[in-house]
Scaffold this motif. Structure first.
Motif, mmCIF file in Angstrom:
data_model
loop_
_atom_site.group_PDB
_atom_site.id
_atom_site.type_symbol
_atom_site.label_atom_id
_atom_site.label_comp_id
_atom_site.label_asym_id
_atom_site.label_seq_id
_atom_site.Cartn_x
_atom_site.Cartn_y
_atom_site.Cartn_z
ATOM 1 N N ALA A 115 17.468 52.912 27.311
ATOM 2 C CA ALA A 115 17.947 52.176 26.133
ATOM 3 C C ALA A 115 17.295 52.688 24.860
ATOM 4 O O ALA A 115 17.955 52.835 23.818
ATOM 5 C CB ALA A 115 17.672 50.679 26.305
ATOM 6 N N VAL A 116 15.989 52.963 24.909
ATOM 7 C CA VAL A 116 15.286 53.464 23.721
ATOM 8 C C VAL A 116 15.808 54.844 23.336
ATOM 9 O O VAL A 116 16.048 55.132 22.159
ATOM 10 C CB VAL A 116 13.759 53.513 23.978
ATOM 11 C CG1 VAL A 116 13.049 54.281 22.862
ATOM 12 C CG2 VAL A 116 13.199 52.103 24.071
ATOM 13 N N ILE A 117 16.009 55.726 24.322
ATOM 14 C CA ILE A 117 16.523 57.067 24.036
ATOM 15 C C ILE A 117 17.928 56.988 23.458
ATOM 16 O O ILE A 117 18.269 57.717 22.518
ATOM 17 C CB ILE A 117 16.488 57.922 25.316
ATOM 18 C CG1 ILE A 117 15.043 58.314 25.642
ATOM 19 C CG2 ILE A 117 17.357 59.173 25.176
ATOM 20 C CD1 ILE A 117 14.866 59.064 26.927
ATOM 21 N N ASP A 118 18.733 56.092 23.987
ATOM 22 C CA ASP A 118 20.078 55.901 23.442
ATOM 23 C C ASP A 118 20.010 55.477 21.983
ATOM 24 O O ASP A 118 20.778 55.964 21.138
ATOM 25 C CB ASP A 118 20.832 54.862 24.272
ATOM 26 C CG ASP A 118 22.241 54.629 23.749
ATOM 27 O OD1 ASP A 118 23.068 55.539 23.859
ATOM 28 O OD2 ASP A 118 22.504 53.534 23.205
ATOM 29 N N HIS A 119 19.079 54.585 21.657
ATOM 30 C CA HIS A 119 18.931 54.125 20.272
ATOM 31 C C HIS A 119 18.469 55.271 19.365
ATOM 32 O O HIS A 119 18.960 55.418 18.236
ATOM 33 C CB HIS A 119 17.932 52.976 20.215
ATOM 34 C CG HIS A 119 17.756 52.397 18.838
ATOM 35 N ND1 HIS A 119 18.751 51.715 18.181
ATOM 36 C CD2 HIS A 119 16.690 52.430 17.984
ATOM 37 C CE1 HIS A 119 18.323 51.329 16.988
ATOM 38 N NE2 HIS A 119 17.072 51.763 16.843
#
Length: 321
Positions: A115-119
């Motif tokens: 999720a963090v990498i996607d953000h």
């Protein structure tokens, strides 16, 4: 007696995936409170559960007066829990119960990394991350792998934990890049492929094959790989040539031995001075292989010892000077 039930759920699982005990409590006649709107409340309301959103500052008095179920937030609402526990010390007629409605399975925090990498990669994220490609990040993949090897050699578990995290970021980023391609793939495709491969290559664990010793296990492994890669005609096919020369030589020797092919290193005839030195190095790699030593790690350790000795000599020169 007033009863307060503190219900904790995992934010990484589907909102309605709760234990039977949690659903029993939520569907009882107890009032249900939460500090914020989220997907869980929508699911509960669809299931007929009445949930009241309550400002956190009002929660202690309301819970101590009426009792009920507090649906804790993703962080467990630790500050509110501490405050309520202090107030409960003065309320002997109030019973407090901690109930886990769901919990993280092993590996659940990997979802947070995804999720963090996607953000970071999405609009409004980090410009540096948004500008990266497979090619631009390839050197970092090698760098992080080497730093992880250093951490293993150091014996420092905290250092290793940190470096494994840095290394983990790399394949997740590459999978995120690929998800933007058409056609592409995402991290779930990568995970699905590796699960299938692990199961396929361990028929003695997940299938009906039987092995009696490690040697037989190696034969089974090779047979499975040959079935997967019928296009590979030679024992040295499929070896990554971009690795260091020592590792490359050691991998070739290992593959040839496992294939049962007899090719002594002496059959490689040096054609010039450079190849003469290379031939001697190949002999040493063959000796290391025969002795069960990883030549890359062996040379790395000695090189680090040499660097430490250089520092000691230079420190001595400074003291003498």
């Amino acid at each position: 007696m007033t009863e307060v039930i503190w219900l904790i759920t995992s934010p990484r699982l589907p909102a309605g995936l709760l234990t039977a005990a949690a659903w029993d409590v939520l569907r009882s006649d107890r009032p249900v409170f939460a500090g914020r709107e989220d997907d869980r409340l929508r699911v509960l309301r669809d299931a007929g559960v009445v949930v009241t959103v309550l400002p956190v500052e009002e929660a202690p008095d309301r819970l101590l007066t009426e009792g009920g179920v507090w649906l804790a937030g993703p962080d467990g609402d630790q500050e509110l829990a501490h405050r309520l526990s202090r107030d409960l010390a003065n309320e002997p007629s109030t019973r407090y119960e901690l109930l886990y409605g769901s919990w993280d399975p092993p590996g659940a925090r990997l979802l947070d990394v995804v999720a963090v990498i996607d953000h970071l990669r999405s609009p409004g994220g980090c410009p540096w991350d948004a500008a990266q490609t497979h090619e631009s990040l390839a050197p970092y993949l090698l760098e992080e792998a080497y730093e992880t090897v250093d951490a293993i050699a150091s014996g420092d578990t905290d250092h290793l934990r940190e470096e494994l995290g840095d290394l983990l970021i790399q394949p997740l980023l590459h999978a995120r890049f690929a998800a933007e391609d058409d056609p592409g793939f995402d991290i779930d495709d990568v995970a699905g492929d590796v699960v299938e491969k692990l199961i396929r290559r361990h028929p003695h664990v997940f299938g009906d094959e039987r092995v009696d010793d490690v040697a037989q296990l190696g034969e089974l492994w090779e047979a499975t790989k040959r079935a997967e890669k019928p296009e590979r005609r030679y024992a040295t096919d499929g070896v990554a040539t971009g690795q260091s020369a020592l590792s490359l030589a050691a991998k070739y020797l290992s593959r040839v031995e496992r294939a049962g092919v007899e090719v002594p290193v002496e059959r490689v005839v040096p054609a010039d001075a450079d190849r003469t030195i290379g031939h001697e190095l190949l002999r040493l790699v063959a000796k290391a292989h025969a002795d069960g030593v990883d030549p890359e790690l062996a040379l790395r350790r000695v090189a680090l010892d040499y660097a430490a000795e250089v520092r000691r000599v230079q420190d001595g020169e400074r003291e003498d000077g």
